[in-house]
Design a protein around this motif. Structure first.
Motif, PDB file in Angstrom:
ATOM      1  N   THR A 291      -3.674   3.724  -1.021  1.00 53.19           N
ATOM      2  CA  THR A 291      -4.060   3.052  -2.361  1.00 53.19           C
ATOM      3  C   THR A 291      -3.209   1.902  -2.644  1.00 53.19           C
ATOM      4  OG1 THR A 291      -2.425   4.530  -3.216  1.00 53.19           O
ATOM      5  CG2 THR A 291      -4.542   5.198  -3.037  1.00 53.19           C
ATOM      6  N   ALA A 292      -3.642   1.005  -3.420  1.00 56.60           N
ATOM      7  CA  ALA A 292      -2.926  -0.367  -3.486  1.00 56.60           C
ATOM      8  C   ALA A 292      -1.961   0.024  -4.410  1.00 56.60           C
ATOM      9  CB  ALA A 292      -3.939  -1.383  -3.963  1.00 56.60           C
ATOM     10  N   LYS A 293      -0.826  -0.689  -4.459  1.00 58.00           N
ATOM     11  CA  LYS A 293       0.293  -0.639  -5.147  1.00 58.00           C
ATOM     12  C   LYS A 293       0.405  -1.726  -6.153  1.00 58.00           C
ATOM     13  CE  LYS A 293       4.399   0.328  -3.993  1.00 58.00           C
ATOM     14  NZ  LYS A 293       4.534   1.511  -4.947  1.00 58.00           N
TER      15      LYS A 293
ATOM     16  N   TRP B 245       0.528  -1.264   0.032  1.00 57.69           N
ATOM     17  CA  TRP B 245       0.186  -0.082  -0.059  1.00 57.69           C
ATOM     18  C   TRP B 245       0.674   1.212   0.020  1.00 57.69           C
ATOM     19  CZ3 TRP B 245      -5.050  -0.982  -0.491  1.00 57.69           C
ATOM     20  CH2 TRP B 245      -5.596  -2.337  -0.271  1.00 57.69           C
ATOM     21  N   SER B 246       0.256   2.335  -0.534  1.00 59.75           N
ATOM     22  CA  SER B 246       0.883   3.370  -0.658  1.00 59.75           C
ATOM     23  C   SER B 246       0.117   4.514   0.427  1.00 59.75           C
ATOM     24  CB  SER B 246       0.863   4.234  -1.848  1.00 59.75           C
ATOM     25  OG  SER B 246       1.836   3.667  -2.794  1.00 59.75           O
ATOM     26  N   CYS B 247       0.693   5.352   1.192  1.00 61.87           N
ATOM     27  CA  CYS B 247      -0.223   6.328   2.308  1.00 61.87           C
ATOM     28  C   CYS B 247       0.256   7.684   1.678  1.00 61.87           C
ATOM     29  CB  CYS B 247       0.238   5.883   3.618  1.00 61.87           C
ATOM     30  SG  CYS B 247      -0.705   6.693   4.762  1.00 61.87           S
ATOM     31  N   ARG B 248      -1.192   8.131   1.569  1.00 64.00           N
ATOM     32  CA  ARG B 248      -0.887   9.935   1.095  1.00 64.00           C
ATOM     33  C   ARG B 248      -1.834  10.590   1.915  1.00 64.00           C
ATOM     34  NH1 ARG B 248      -0.909   6.735  -3.804  1.00 64.00           N
ATOM     35  NH2 ARG B 248       0.834   7.310  -5.211  1.00 64.00           N
TER      36      ARG B 248
ATOM     37  N   TYR C  53      -4.839   8.368   3.720  1.00 68.45           N
ATOM     38  CA  TYR C  53      -5.347   7.288   3.004  1.00 68.45           C
ATOM     39  C   TYR C  53      -4.652   6.232   2.358  1.00 68.45           C
ATOM     40  CZ  TYR C  53      -5.166   9.811  -1.290  1.00 68.45           C
ATOM     41  OH  TYR C  53      -4.529  10.408  -2.361  1.00 68.45           O
TER      42      TYR C  53
ATOM     43  N   THR D 228      -4.713  14.025   2.207  1.00 69.10           N
ATOM     44  CA  THR D 228      -5.660  14.714   1.562  1.00 69.10           C
ATOM     45  C   THR D 228      -5.345  16.183   1.745  1.00 69.10           C
ATOM     46  OG1 THR D 228      -7.223  13.011   1.864  1.00 69.10           O
ATOM     47  CG2 THR D 228      -8.110  15.185   1.312  1.00 69.10           C
TER      48      THR D 228
END
Length: 393
Positions: A391-393, A375-378, A389, A380
């Motif tokens: 997002t799948a890598k 997963w990547s974490c970003r 949140y 907002t």
């Protein structure tokens, strides 16, 4: 049949029955012996989430709520060590401030308290992979502490460890040296650093990633020795966020002294672009490959600070009339080595600060519910750390 023959036959039958009973009992006996030989982990202990590695997970820079050029008092509300009359960094880092490990009260594991009943931070600022290995397998003590894998052994016996998060490899690559060289090239030599520093990183990459692989192996060896099965716990390997933005997102021009004296981001445009869009992704990709090879989860943090970096146009510094805020302040510590008066310690520079640590904790909390996958974490834009949140890598 004569009585003597009947007696002999009965004895033979009795011996046969005893032998048969003994043979039938052998598998059970063997199973019992094997069960006794295999150590059992402390399932009755409290569940634990453990972090290991270097400064990016120890909580370095957790002292600072954003950045400010104000040099006195609470530094416009950014210095959490301010007592009202003096500065006491131990309020944030505890006893580890004296050693320099700088495990802050908002370190990633501390900011993700719902993952387990207890949170244990074994990471130490400045650590390299050799500081993770067991002493019996080449591990080295650091800042007065035993190798982290040996510390983990004691933790694993006393607790029911469910999650181990590792951040390591950056110091093996000489990340601090890269930053120092780039800052000097901006302030003193007026030259780019990215060409020679890229070559320096490339020369160390294979050895550094071999060290990360061995670190994962060492953690597994410790857990196995403590009686844990592979499915009893998870290992997460995480990468590093970029503390500075690309040049197009800098709020200070590269000419003059504003980047150094005000912003605390003394990097040329070309070096900022290289660090943000080449170096950090290169390290992240290399760590992702290690995670894949070792069968552990990977959390990509390369974009975690996007728009919140030091000198990012979308963020601002705190002032006496504009208090620090998770929605507007920078989430990383500026370079405390420009022309401004010194605040804190130089080793805090270029690390996620108080807000950044809370954001990392939120990333880890979110990952806790994702038992598989990478997963990547970003973040907002315009939101506080609750806006993180995956997002799948």
């Amino acid at each position: 049949m004569p009585e003597s023959c009947q007696s002999t036959a009965a004895a033979r039958t009795s011996r046969t029955q005893r032998l048969l009973a003994a043979v039938l009992a052998l598998p059970l006996l063997a199973t019992g012996l094997l069960a006794a030989a295999a150590p059992a982990h402390a399932a009755t202990g409290p569940t634990a989430s453990v972090t290991m590695g270097d400064s990016y997970i120890s909580g370095e820079a957790g002292r600072w709520k954003g950045n400010s050029v104000t040099t006195s008092g609470s530094r416009a509300g950014t210095d959490r060590s301010w007592t009202g009359s003096a500065y006491d960094p131990a309020r944030v880092y505890g006893a580890t401030y004296a050693s320099g490990c700088d495990r802050s009260d908002v370190a990633e594991v501390r900011s993700a308290p719902t993952l387990a009943q207890t949170q244990i931070n074994l990471a130490c600022s400045g650590a390299v992979t050799a500081n993770v290995y067991r002493a019996a397998n080449g591990g080295q003590s650091y800042k007065g502490e035993a190798p982290q894998a040996d510390q983990l052994a004691a933790v694993a016996r006393a607790n029911n460890v469910k999650l181990i998060t590792l951040s390591i490899g950056g110091n093996d690559l000489g990340f601090a040296d890269v930053i120092q060289t780039c800052v000097k090239d901006y302030l003193i030599w007026y030259s780019y650093c990215n060409d020679d520093q890229q070559a320096a990183v490339d020369a160390k990459m294979a050895t550094a990633m071999a060290g990360v692989r061995k670190s994962v192996d060492e953690i597994r060896a410790v857990m196995t020795a403590a009686g844990y099965a592979a499915g009893d716990y998870r290992i997460v390997l995480q990468s590093y966020p970029s503390p500075i933005p690309r040049s197009s997102e800098m709020r200070y021009g590269e000419s003059g002294w504003s980047r150094a004296d005000t912003g605390g981001c003394p990097f040329w445009d070309g070096d900022a672009d290289w660090a943000r869009d080449s170096l950090v992704p290169q390290i992240s990709d290399a760590l992702a490959a290690v995670a894949a090879a070792k069968g552990v989860q990977f959390m990509d943090l390369r974009d975690m600070l996007q728009g919140r970096e030091v000198c990012a146009r979308a963020a601002r510094q705190a002032t006496p009339s504009a208090a620090p805020s998770a929605t507007t302040s920078e989430w990383a510590r500026f370079v405390d080595a420009g022309l401004s008066a010194s605040q804190g310690t130089v080793q805090e520079s270029m690390h996620p600060n108080y807000y950044g640590q809370l954001a990392l904790g939120r990333c880890l909390t979110l990952l806790g519910a994702r038992t598989t996958g990478n997963w990547s974490c970003r973040n907002t834009a315009g939101q506080d750390t609750d806006g993180m949140y995956l997002t799948a890598k």
